[in-house]
Motif scaffolding. Structure first.
Motif, short mmCIF file in Angstrom:
data_model
loop_
_atom_site.label_atom_id
_atom_site.label_comp_id
_atom_site.label_asym_id
_atom_site.label_seq_id
_atom_site.Cartn_x
_atom_site.Cartn_y
_atom_site.Cartn_z
N ILE A 54 78.89 35.37 74.68
CA ILE A 54 78.42 35.62 75.82
C ILE A 54 76.91 36.13 76.02
O ILE A 54 76.21 35.71 76.87
N SER A 55 76.61 37.14 75.15
CA SER A 55 75.26 37.55 75.13
C SER A 55 74.37 36.41 74.67
O SER A 55 73.12 36.28 75.42
N ALA A 56 74.64 35.64 73.69
CA ALA A 56 73.80 34.39 73.33
C ALA A 56 73.55 33.49 74.49
O ALA A 56 72.28 32.90 74.91
N LEU A 57 74.67 33.18 75.25
CA LEU A 57 74.50 32.19 76.31
C LEU A 57 73.67 32.90 77.43
O LEU A 57 72.85 32.24 78.20
N ALA A 58 73.75 34.12 77.73
CA ALA A 58 73.28 34.83 78.85
C ALA A 58 71.59 34.73 78.42
O ALA A 58 70.87 34.58 79.21
N HIS A 59 71.18 35.00 77.10
CA HIS A 59 69.95 34.85 76.60
C HIS A 59 69.24 33.60 76.94
O HIS A 59 68.01 33.47 77.32
N LEU A 60 70.04 32.72 76.91
CA LEU A 60 69.58 30.99 76.99
C LEU A 60 69.58 30.60 78.42
O LEU A 60 69.14 29.71 78.99
N GLY A 61 69.96 31.70 79.55
CA GLY A 61 70.05 31.21 80.80
C GLY A 61 71.32 30.73 81.62
O GLY A 61 71.31 30.35 82.51
N TYR A 62 72.50 31.01 80.53
CA TYR A 62 73.68 30.04 80.99
C TYR A 62 74.70 31.07 81.57
O TYR A 62 74.78 32.22 81.00
N ALA A 77 71.45 22.70 72.26
CA ALA A 77 71.02 24.03 72.01
C ALA A 77 69.73 24.20 71.42
O ALA A 77 69.11 25.37 71.80
N ALA A 78 69.28 23.36 70.56
CA ALA A 78 68.09 23.49 70.12
C ALA A 78 66.94 23.46 71.04
O ALA A 78 65.98 24.39 71.30
N ALA A 79 67.04 22.55 72.25
CA ALA A 79 66.00 22.59 73.15
C ALA A 79 66.25 23.84 74.32
O ALA A 79 65.14 24.24 74.46
N SER A 80 67.57 24.33 74.22
CA SER A 80 67.54 25.59 74.93
C SER A 80 66.75 26.98 74.15
O SER A 80 66.11 27.73 74.85
N HIS A 81 67.00 26.77 72.98
CA HIS A 81 65.99 27.83 71.99
C HIS A 81 64.43 27.41 72.40
O HIS A 81 64.04 28.55 72.17
N LEU A 82 64.37 26.38 72.26
CA LEU A 82 62.80 25.86 72.22
C LEU A 82 62.46 26.55 73.66
O LEU A 82 61.28 27.51 73.90
N LEU A 83 63.28 26.27 74.63
CA LEU A 83 62.63 26.73 76.14
C LEU A 83 62.65 28.17 76.29
O LEU A 83 62.20 28.85 77.13
N ALA A 84 63.44 28.75 75.42
CA ALA A 84 63.88 30.23 75.67
C ALA A 84 62.54 31.00 74.71
O ALA A 84 62.62 32.14 74.59
N ARG A 85 62.04 30.02 74.03
CA ARG A 85 61.03 30.51 73.06
C ARG A 85 61.53 31.37 72.14
O ARG A 85 60.77 32.51 71.64
N ASP A 86 62.44 31.16 71.72
CA ASP A 86 63.01 31.63 70.52
C ASP A 86 62.30 31.24 69.27
O ASP A 86 61.56 30.07 69.20
N GLY A 87 62.32 31.87 67.87
CA GLY A 87 61.75 31.45 66.72
C GLY A 87 62.26 30.24 66.27
O GLY A 87 63.37 29.54 66.70
N ALA A 88 61.61 29.66 65.22
CA ALA A 88 61.99 28.33 64.59
C ALA A 88 63.20 28.42 64.09
O ALA A 88 63.89 27.54 63.99
N ALA A 89 63.80 29.39 63.45
CA ALA A 89 65.23 29.60 62.80
C ALA A 89 66.16 29.45 63.89
O ALA A 89 67.30 28.49 63.50
#
Length: 135
Positions: free
Chosen positions: A37-45, A87-99
């Motif tokens: 739930i926390s991971a999804l919230a971080h990504l805006g879902y 998921a990769a695009a969501s992490h990119l748009l959330a400005r998460d790191g390369a990993a």
């Protein structure tokens, strides 16, 4: 060991590490595990998206590992491809790191390898007389 046996082993290894591994994530999502739930919230879902995503992950994993149903397998592989690229695009748009961006892409490689290595008995047959849409 002959090539067909090596290919079958490679298929099952990539299937277990790729598509079948969605059972873990799917279960965590359906159970609304706090980390999921926390991971999804971080990504805006929204939190309710966890259950939807989890059910689809579980159904997709089952569709890929059970015998038969080649059209359903095609849809499951497509769904995993959409989920992982999303998921990769969501992490990119959330400005998460390369990993965080690379993680889903690594699983995408496993899903693609599983699909490409799948035995003919598990694939959809395409007849040469049917080339797609007819107008």
């Amino acid at each position: 060991m002959n090539n067909s046996k090596i290919k079958l082993i490679a298929y099952w290894v990539t299937t277990i590490l790729g598509p079948a591994s969605f059972v873990i994530g799917g279960t965590l999502h359906v159970m609304r595990h706090p980390q999921a739930i926390s991971a999804l919230a971080h990504l805006g879902y929204p939190a309710y998206f966890a259950v939807i995503l989890g059910v689809f992950k579980l159904l997709g994993a089952v569709a890929i590992v059970i015998p038969g149903f080649p059209r359903l397998k095609e849809w499951a592989y497509a769904g995993f491809t959409f989920a992982l690229t999303g998921a990769a695009a969501s992490h990119l748009l959330a400005r998460d790191g390369a990993a965080a961006i690379a993680g889903p892409l690594v699983f995408l490689v496993l899903v693609i390898a599983s699909y490409l290595l799948s035995p003919p008995s598990r694939r959809l047959e395409v007849s040469s007389s049917h080339s797609g849409l007819s107008l």
